[in-house]
Design an enzyme around this catalytic site. Structure first.
Site, short mmCIF file in Angstrom:
data_model
loop_
_atom_site.label_atom_id
_atom_site.label_comp_id
_atom_site.label_asym_id
_atom_site.label_seq_id
_atom_site.Cartn_x
_atom_site.Cartn_y
_atom_site.Cartn_z
CG ASP A 222 -1.72 1.15 1.42
OD1 ASP A 222 -1.42 2.09 0.33
OD2 ASP A 222 -3.55 0.99 1.84
CG HIS A 319 -8.31 0.75 -5.27
ND1 HIS A 319 -9.08 0.85 -4.34
CD2 HIS A 319 -6.90 0.74 -4.58
CE1 HIS A 319 -9.07 1.91 -3.52
NE2 HIS A 319 -7.21 1.59 -3.96
#
Length: 411
Positions: A222, A319
């Site tokens: 991330d 995403h």
């Protein structure tokens, strides 16, 4: 071997260090008290400067522990009290970030972080929209603090959102971070009360064989694609430029806007998905963060590349595709989150997820357009729930002899 030296070499000692720790017990600890002090390890000795063009905690590398706290000014408190509070907070932050006890001696210090170094401690301060009303400074409230629009994934708790003042604390040692938290809370005194607090964590520096992008609680890398300080447009994207045409907002020059979101991850549902399915939801490989179009983590996504079956390798609703700057008019933000885990909910599911913090020069050109796009069909959305939200204007750094926010509060 002193306790500090033992801790500093635990990684090299491996299992032997664990055995020593278990067998030595209190006896080993007591014996170390008479040893001469040893040099701090690199984790403990790292110091971040308080003074500068920008506040610390924005471009500082991710820290292992974090506390986010919002305060509301007390009834009757106004500009004068806010200025005194920011002066106290800035003085405390400067000392703590240098690894020094408060007020010049341990008699005035809780002692929580005795023996520890600075441990990359940062303390960052911001102002919410209501701060300007409470202090009579509405003429200096920047347009970037206009309320965020509602999003379909929002399940916001008003009691854990917004606030007059916001403080971000980060460090690579849990006790150092907590020490700063207690100092901030105590220095608030009668001027402000805690509205909400959230506690987070990241991987400890040195825990991996090489420096790498952090993983979140879904196990995904991330932070790939974050703007980098070496980018030619980094400052333009992240920091507010001086506005010579409007002196009312000069106090924000060199500052930034922080969007703070408590995002709960529905981990039980997520973990039922096979890894291949998780990768298609994200658009990246779980093992190394590489895009499904091929390459390594830092390889640019090929959004048009299809597989032998003619289907896009990175799905339309992935995403990574939907949030990419290429699909959002170049909109970008510097994401700098903490993970959190607050135990189990009443239904037996983990109350865990991401304390999402993103930095940008203008939230209407950074966070808002990206979140709107995600709101319209992101494959990850069914596994997330946005439970709290805040938007704060973060002043530029304090020059030597200044306190944070001085250019606003003494305007």
């Amino acid at each position: 071997m002193s306790r500090r030296r033992l801790l500093g070499t635990a990684g090299a000692a491996g299992a032997t260090g664990l055995v020593l720790g278990a067998a030595g017990g209190a006896t080993g600890y007591a014996a170390s008290q008479d040893d001469a002090p040893a040099a701090l390890t690199s984790v403990g000795s790292t110091e971040v400067m308080f003074h500068g063009k920008h506040q610390p905690g924005i471009t500082t590398p991710l820290q292992a522990r974090g506390h986010l706290v919002a305060f509301d000014l007390a009834p009757g408190a106004g500009r004068k009290e806010a200025a005194a509070l920011m002066r106290r907070w800035s003085a405390a932050a400067q000392r703590l970030m240098a690894g020094e006890p408060l007020n010049g001696g341990t008699a005035h210090d809780t002692g929580i972080a005795l023996d520890a170094g600075p441990s990359s401690l940062t303390v960052t301060f911001g102002f919410g929209a209501t701060f300007f009303e409470r202090t009579g400074l509405t003429g200096h409230r920047p347009p970037g603090l206009d309320p965020l629009p509602p999003f379909s994934a929002d399940h916001l708790d008003a009691g854990r959102s917004d606030g007059d003042l916001w403080v971000q604390i980060g460090a690579d040692d849990a006790l150092v971070a907590f020490h700063a938290l207690r100092a901030v809370q105590k220095e608030a005194a009668a001027a402000a009360t805690v509205r909400w607090q959230m506690d987070g964590f990241n991987r400890t520096p040195g825990a991996t064989a090489r420096p790498m992008t952090a993983r979140n609680l879904m196990g995904q890398i991330d932070g790939t694609g974050n703007p980098q300080p070496a980018d030619s447009d980094f400052d333009q994207r992240v920091f507010v430029a001086a506005r010579g045409d409007d002196a009312a907002y000069d106090w924000l020059a060199g500052g930034s806007y922080a969007v703070v979101r408590r995002i709960r991850m529905l981990l039980d549902d997520w973990e039922k998905l096979p890894v291949k399915r998780q990768e298609r939801v994200i658009g990246r490989r779980k093992a190394d963060g590489a895009p499904l179009s091929g390459g390594t983590e830092t390889t640019a996504m090929d959004l048009d590349k299809a597989g032998p079956d003619g289907k896009l390798l990175i799905p339309d609703n992935a995403h990574a595709r939907i949030s990419s700057p290429e699909r959002n008019g170049g909109a970008a933000m510097l994401r700098r989150p903490f993970s959190y885990h607050d135990g189990m909910s009443s239904d037996g599911t983990p109350d865990a997820g991401l304390l999402f913090i993103c930095w940008q020069a203008d939230p209407l050109r950074g966070f808002v357009p990206v979140q709107r796009k995600l709101d319209r069909g992101d494959a990850l959305s069914p596994f997330l729930r946005h439970e709290a939200s805040g938007l704060f204007a973060v002043p530029g750094g304090a020059a030597d002899g200044e306190y944070v926010g001085q250019r606003l509060l003494e305007a």
